[in-house]
Design a protein around this motif. Structure first.
Motif, short mmCIF file in Angstrom:
data_model
loop_
_atom_site.label_atom_id
_atom_site.label_comp_id
_atom_site.label_asym_id
_atom_site.label_seq_id
_atom_site.Cartn_x
_atom_site.Cartn_y
_atom_site.Cartn_z
N GLU A 118 -6.96 -4.49 -12.31
CA GLU A 118 -8.01 -4.64 -11.30
C GLU A 118 -9.39 -4.65 -11.95
O GLU A 118 -10.24 -5.46 -11.61
CB GLU A 118 -7.97 -3.51 -10.27
N GLU A 119 -9.59 -3.73 -12.90
CA GLU A 119 -10.90 -3.64 -13.57
C GLU A 119 -11.22 -4.94 -14.32
O GLU A 119 -12.34 -5.45 -14.24
CB GLU A 119 -10.90 -2.46 -14.54
N ARG A 147 -1.12 1.62 -17.31
CA ARG A 147 -2.31 1.91 -16.52
C ARG A 147 -2.66 0.69 -15.67
O ARG A 147 -3.55 -0.09 -16.00
CB ARG A 147 -3.46 2.25 -17.48
N PRO A 148 -1.94 0.52 -14.54
CA PRO A 148 -2.11 -0.68 -13.71
C PRO A 148 -3.54 -0.94 -13.21
O PRO A 148 -3.90 -2.08 -12.95
CB PRO A 148 -1.17 -0.45 -12.53
N THR A 149 -4.36 0.09 -13.09
CA THR A 149 -5.73 -0.12 -12.60
C THR A 149 -6.54 -0.98 -13.56
O THR A 149 -7.53 -1.59 -13.17
CB THR A 149 -6.47 1.22 -12.40
N LEU A 150 -6.11 -1.05 -14.81
CA LEU A 150 -6.81 -1.88 -15.81
C LEU A 150 -6.82 -3.35 -15.37
O LEU A 150 -7.81 -4.05 -15.56
CB LEU A 150 -6.16 -1.74 -17.19
#
Length: 149
Positions: free
Chosen positions: A102-103, A97-100
């Motif tokens: 950024e978060e 989950r690459p968006t993690l």
């Protein structure tokens, strides 16, 4: 959270227990599950409350993501349950989950800014402390204020 659940270690702390000392290096991300945690920082010899963390909040991200020391002490204000996620487990979840990434990056940037503001607000202002860059230059070179004509 669900993707991390299988890899998390549950830890408990009694009221008043220090979970992390200021300047400690953490290799795990911690998520508050139950209870309230105080983030306290020593500024000029005085321990001050920087913020409070409640269920769902994270700490330890600086050590895990940047390999940096914790800037503040983390202490249990109530009985606290935290979930601990090691760097390797976090890395595998981030790959899924690459968006993690950024978060967590946004969270860290926000924390760093809040810490900067906290430190600024707890410094004892010197007599006539300069504020603007021009003020600092005038102060440094002992230049009087220019008269506007």
């Amino acid at each position: 959270m669900d993707s991390l659940a299988g890899n998390m270690k549950r830890l408990t702390y009694n009221e008043g227990a220090v979970i992390v000392e200021q300047d400690a290096s953490m290799s795990s991300l911690m998520i508050v599950r139950n209870g309230v945690v105080a983030v306290e920082r020593e500024v000029e010899g005085i321990m001050a409350d920087e913020t409070r963390l409640a269920p769902g909040d994270l700490f330890g991200e600086r050590g895990v993501l940047l390999g940096a020391a914790e800037p503040a002490r983390v202490r249990a204000l109530t009985f606290v349950v935290v979930y601990q996620i090691g760097k390797e487990d976090l890395a595998s979840v981030m790959r899924d989950r690459p968006t993690l990434a950024e978060e967590l990056g946004l969270l860290l940037a926000k924390r760093i800014e809040n810490e900067r503001q906290f430190i600024e607000s707890h410094r004892h202002p010197d007599e006539g402390q300069p504020t603007s860059i021009a003020e600092r230059i005038r102060h440094l070179f002992e230049v009087p204020h220019a008269e506007h004509h």
